[in-house]
Design a protein around this motif. Structure first.
Motif: not given
Length: 179
Positions: A99, A123, A150
């Motif tokens: 991520v 992010d 994600g």
């Protein structure tokens, strides 16, 4: 008058049947003996010549190595490059950096995609929490290779979509790629 074996009568009384039977029997026996001799000759050990000269050996041509996976198609379309984009995305998604937007940009650049044609969302949220998902893209001749990963995304996803009318690939604020 003595009777010759060729002219002797058989059990049926016919003199030529016995001769024909003998000839056929000897022909079959000779045929079987010939087949056995030929078969046995193939099984016989061969003598090894201790002073033989080495004969040239034939070597199979070395195959040209093929790439292990998809490669960048510089003159291709976005669709042609989707397999490589997807593979890079899936590789990064399987790591501890799954991520982190920078990890995707660096990996795509490492695979040959133009870093100056890329975009990535943040992010981290404005309160410094991990984003629910991140998107990243590569602009490619009027089209966009777009990836999304994600926790809120069931699986890493990659698609080809048209570029936005105003240019670029991602809607909203994107992170500067300044590294």
């Amino acid at each position: 008058m003595p009777v010759s074996p060729a002219s002797s009568a058989s059990s049926t009384g016919h003199p030529t049947r016995r001769v024909a039977h003998r000839r056929r029997g000897s022909t079959v026996a000779a045929l079987i003996a010939g087949v056995l001799a030929a078969t046995m000759a193939g099984c016989a050990p061969t003598a090894v010549d201790p002073v033989s000269t080495p004969s040239p050996t034939w070597a199979a041509p070395t195959p040209t190595p093929t790439p292990a996976g998809p490669t960048l198609v510089v003159d291709g379309s976005a669709e042609d490059n989707l397999p490589l984009f997807t593979e890079v995305m899936q590789t990064v998604a399987a790591t501890a950096q799954s991520v982190e937007g920078r990890a995707y940009i660096d990996a795509l650049a490492g695979a040959g995609f133009d870093k100056s044609a890329m975009e990535v969302t943040y992010d981290r949220t404005t309160v410094d929490n991990a984003a629910d998902s991140i998107q990243f893209s590569v602009a490619w001749e009027g089209e966009c290779l777009i990836g999304q990963v994600g926790p809120s995304t069931p699986a890493p996803t990659a698609v080809v979509l048209p570029a936005l009318p105003a240019g670029g690939c991602l809607i909203g604020e994107t992170r500067p790629i300044d590294w």
